[in-house]
Motif scaffolding. Structure first.
Motif, PDB file in Angstrom:
ATOM      1  N   GLN A  95      -2.216   6.819   2.104  1.00 22.10           N
ATOM      2  CA  GLN A  95      -3.149   6.372   1.023  1.00 22.10           C
ATOM      3  C   GLN A  95      -2.659   7.664  -0.526  1.00 22.10           C
ATOM      4  OE1 GLN A  95      -6.842   6.254   0.072  1.00 22.10           O
ATOM      5  NE2 GLN A  95      -7.447   6.847   1.456  1.00 22.10           N
ATOM      6  N   GLY A  96      -2.868   7.710  -1.970  1.00 19.55           N
ATOM      7  CA  GLY A  96      -2.767   9.341  -2.198  1.00 19.55           C
ATOM      8  C   GLY A  96      -1.161  10.051  -1.906  1.00 19.55           C
ATOM      9  N   ASP A  97      -1.742  11.920  -1.834  1.00 16.79           N
ATOM     10  CA  ASP A  97      -0.168  12.390  -1.807  1.00 16.79           C
ATOM     11  C   ASP A  97       0.362  11.624  -0.242  1.00 16.79           C
ATOM     12  OD1 ASP A  97      -0.922  13.450  -3.902  1.00 16.79           O
ATOM     13  OD2 ASP A  97      -1.213  15.760  -2.804  1.00 16.79           O
ATOM     14  N   ASP A  98      -0.346  11.421   0.995  1.00 18.83           N
ATOM     15  CA  ASP A  98       0.017  10.847   2.216  1.00 18.83           C
ATOM     16  C   ASP A  98       1.836  10.235   1.468  1.00 18.83           C
ATOM     17  OD1 ASP A  98      -1.096  12.884   3.811  1.00 18.83           O
ATOM     18  OD2 ASP A  98      -3.021  10.637   3.971  1.00 18.83           O
ATOM     19  N   GLU A  99       1.646   9.247   0.728  1.00 18.20           N
ATOM     20  CA  GLU A  99       2.258   8.459   0.212  1.00 18.20           C
ATOM     21  C   GLU A  99       3.529   8.706  -0.409  1.00 18.20           C
ATOM     22  OE1 GLU A  99       0.426   3.889  -0.046  1.00 18.20           O
ATOM     23  OE2 GLU A  99       0.033   5.089  -2.282  1.00 18.20           O
ATOM     24  N   VAL A 100       2.979   9.954  -0.819  1.00 18.34           N
ATOM     25  CA  VAL A 100       4.119  10.779  -1.433  1.00 18.34           C
ATOM     26  C   VAL A 100       5.075  11.801  -0.083  1.00 18.34           C
ATOM     27  CG1 VAL A 100       4.357  13.146  -3.390  1.00 18.34           C
ATOM     28  CG2 VAL A 100       2.796  11.122  -3.451  1.00 18.34           C
ATOM     29  N   HIS A 101       4.255  11.883   0.477  1.00 18.13           N
ATOM     30  CA  HIS A 101       5.572  12.541   1.143  1.00 18.13           C
ATOM     31  C   HIS A 101       6.174  11.164   2.630  1.00 18.13           C
ATOM     32  CE1 HIS A 101       5.790  15.050   4.559  1.00 18.13           C
ATOM     33  NE2 HIS A 101       5.530  15.325   5.888  1.00 18.13           N
ATOM     34  N   GLU A 102       5.068  10.564   2.639  1.00 19.62           N
ATOM     35  CA  GLU A 102       5.986   9.492   3.091  1.00 19.62           C
ATOM     36  C   GLU A 102       7.191   8.767   2.488  1.00 19.62           C
ATOM     37  OE1 GLU A 102       4.813   4.907   4.988  1.00 19.62           O
ATOM     38  OE2 GLU A 102       4.351   5.625   2.878  1.00 19.62           O
ATOM     39  N   ALA A 103       7.532   9.229   1.621  1.00 18.03           N
ATOM     40  CA  ALA A 103       8.248   8.846   0.369  1.00 18.03           C
ATOM     41  C   ALA A 103       9.416   9.093   1.075  1.00 18.03           C
ATOM     42  CB  ALA A 103       8.478   8.503  -1.047  1.00 18.03           C
ATOM     43  N   TYR A 104       9.394  10.536   0.520  1.00 12.88           N
ATOM     44  CA  TYR A 104      10.146  11.837   0.869  1.00 12.88           C
ATOM     45  C   TYR A 104      11.344  11.644   2.960  1.00 12.88           C
ATOM     46  CZ  TYR A 104      11.406  16.626   2.859  1.00 12.88           C
ATOM     47  OH  TYR A 104      12.095  17.011   3.694  1.00 12.88           O
TER      48      TYR A 104
END
Length: 511
Positions: A28-37
């Motif tokens: 969730q949260g910033d983890d999903e941003v990193h996941e997208a990268y």
């Protein structure tokens, strides 16, 4: 679009393993941003679906991606080389999320401003495509398109005080328009996909159209075989109409890891491509990425990215296929109704892998199921597998009711039928059915429902498909399923989730 994406990484919470970069067990949260990268840079996905449906979502995703990973995105331009596509909530269905529809669309011009600043280029639309789930009418697509055009982008021209327009203070709003992708999920909409497309085309006149065919929710609502046949008919109708209109149609299909949800795993790519040769974009869900060796995952996504989709997905007589669907749905839905109480009870122990909000599938909305409400598709699948009743099995005895013409058509259209059923059948637990029969009162399940499931299993055996475990991992799964049922009977519910996770690791997917 500069190129049509061949792979779309999604946020479906179907992974059994938790990636090592996640701070706890929930992504969730910033983890999903990193996941997208990582989806772009490590796995090689052409596209990431940023999901507003049924979950909290970071609206600053584009700014965070470009500011945190500038080197990658300098060389891989967002909106030109790789794509971020928004899945909106459907305001006609998900009434509690209505306002998120407009909030999600506001991300589009914000993404443009951030991308313009980052790239120093006025001609880059960082985000310009949105997916509308549960699409059932052309009017929903038209509304979405015009809402963006007139309300989101059009507000720039509104004069709020004399001589001062919105754009004079906030700047111009670009892009002027967006691409709307219908996500088709129910039987009636799939059968009338041509009407949805032509209604939208007459008003908007798009230069091309991406359509998104669901596989998970249709399987949950109608059964495995109807879900595949529905997808095939919808694809055939959409591509035939596209040729008639001179409109390029680029299909997407939402396939998960289990046969019930599409059977796309790193080890089954060739079979799925053979099943859906005209599909341009396949979803690469979380279990695909996190429950298999990284090298195998990267190679499998590369294979998806480098294939050449067919231009033809024509299937034989749609009427025969619709007859099969109608026969199958009756038996499948009756069995699911009989199992609903135990499914919902077991679903409480399925581990969460994403921060999702409460959601019910189409089964819950339909008037035809006498108030039956089920969990999300992934949880539904996990619950049944954990009980030793693979959902692929439900309704299979219907095949014995088919005419020779119908069975022949099914075999021709559903290319991987035996392959998919064989894969699922190894997780049948005969002893679990005996336990559920013995303790039926505790699970609110009647004997006739269990007998119907046993008839389905016998139908598989009559097809020459062995049911039950055939290797060490299968036998371990069978034992864990029995332990899970006993943990519920004995009130040892603290063990239930543990057994469920162990089974999911064996299957390389929660559901």
């Amino acid at each position: 679009m500069d190129h049509v994406p061949m792979s779309m990484c999604t946020q479906h919470p179907d992974n059994a393993q938790v990636p090592n970069w996640v701070r706890d067990s929930v992504i969730q949260g910033d983890d999903e941003v990193h996941e997208a990268y990582l989806a772009y840079s490590l796995y090689g996905c052409h596209e990431v679906m940023w999901d507003f449906e049924g979950k909290d979502v970071d609206i600053y995703v584009v700014r965070k991606l470009l500011s945190r990973y500038p080197e990658y995105f300098r060389n891989n331009v967002l909106g030109r080389d790789v794509y971020l596509t928004l899945r909106l909530p459907n305001p006609w269905v998900e009434t509690a999320e209505k306002k998120l529809f407009s909030q999600a669309l506001e991300l589009v011009p914000t993404a443009y401003d951030v991308a313009r600043e980052f790239y120093g280029d006025d001609n880059i639309n960082g985000v310009f495509q949105v997916i509308l789930p549960l699409t059932s009418r052309a009017e929903e697509l038209i509304f979405t398109y015009k809402y963006y055009e007139r309300v989101v982008a059009g507000k720039a021209f509104i004069e709020l005080v004399p001589g001062v327009r919105v754009m004079d203070v906030l700047g111009s709003v670009r892009p002027n328009t967006i691409d709307v992708i219908p996500l088709i999920e129910d039987l009636n909409s799939m059968m009338s996909i041509d009407k949805i497309i032509i209604g939208y085309w007459k008003v908007v006149k798009p230069s091309y159209l991406r359509i998104f065919i669901a596989r998970s929710d249709p399987a949950m609502n109608y059964g495995l075989i109807p879900a595949v046949l529905m997808a095939k008919v919808a694809l055939s109708k959409a591509l035939d109409l596209g040729r008639e209109l001179g409109l390029e149609v680029y299909p997407i299909i939402g396939v998960g890891p289990t046969p019930f949800r599409g059977h796309l795993t790193p080890y089954n790519v060739d079979s799925v491509i053979r099943e859906y040769p005209c599909v341009y974009t396949f979803t690469v869900q979380s279990a695909f990425r996190y429950d298999y060796p990284e090298g195998e995952v990267v190679n499998a996504i590369s294979e998806l990215n480098h294939r050449a989709p067919s231009s033809d997905c024509t299937v034989p007589d749609h009427g025969v296929l619709i007859n099969i669907i109608n026969k199958y749905v009756i038996n499948y839905q009756r069995e699911v109704e009989g199992l609903a109480n135990v499914i919902n009870r077991v679903s409480n122990y399925v581990p969460r892998r994403r921060a999702r909000k409460l959601h019910i599938g189409l089964f819950g909305y339909s008037r035809g199921f006498r108030g039956v409400v089920l969990p999300r598709a992934i949880t539904f699948v996990a619950s049944l597998y954990s009980l030793g009743i693979p959902p692929e099995v439900l309704g299979v005895s219907t095949l014995e009711e088919l005419s020779e013409e119908e069975y022949s058509a099914l075999s021709e259209v559903y290319v991987n039928l035996r392959h998919d059923l064989t894969r699922a059948a190894k997780y049948v637990c005969h002893e679990c059915l005996d336990l559920l029969t013995k303790y039926g009162h505790a699970f609110e399940i009647n004997g006739e429902t269990i007998n119907e499931v046993k008839r389905d299993i016998k139908a598989l055996e009559d097809m020459g498909i062995k049911t039950g475990p055939n290797d060490y991992e299968g036998r371990k799964h069978e034992l864990l399923a029995q332990l899970l049922i006993n943990s519920l009977i004995e009130g040892r519910e603290e063990d239930t989730t543990k057994y469920m996770v162990e089974m999911a690791l064996i299957r390389h997917a929660i559901g």
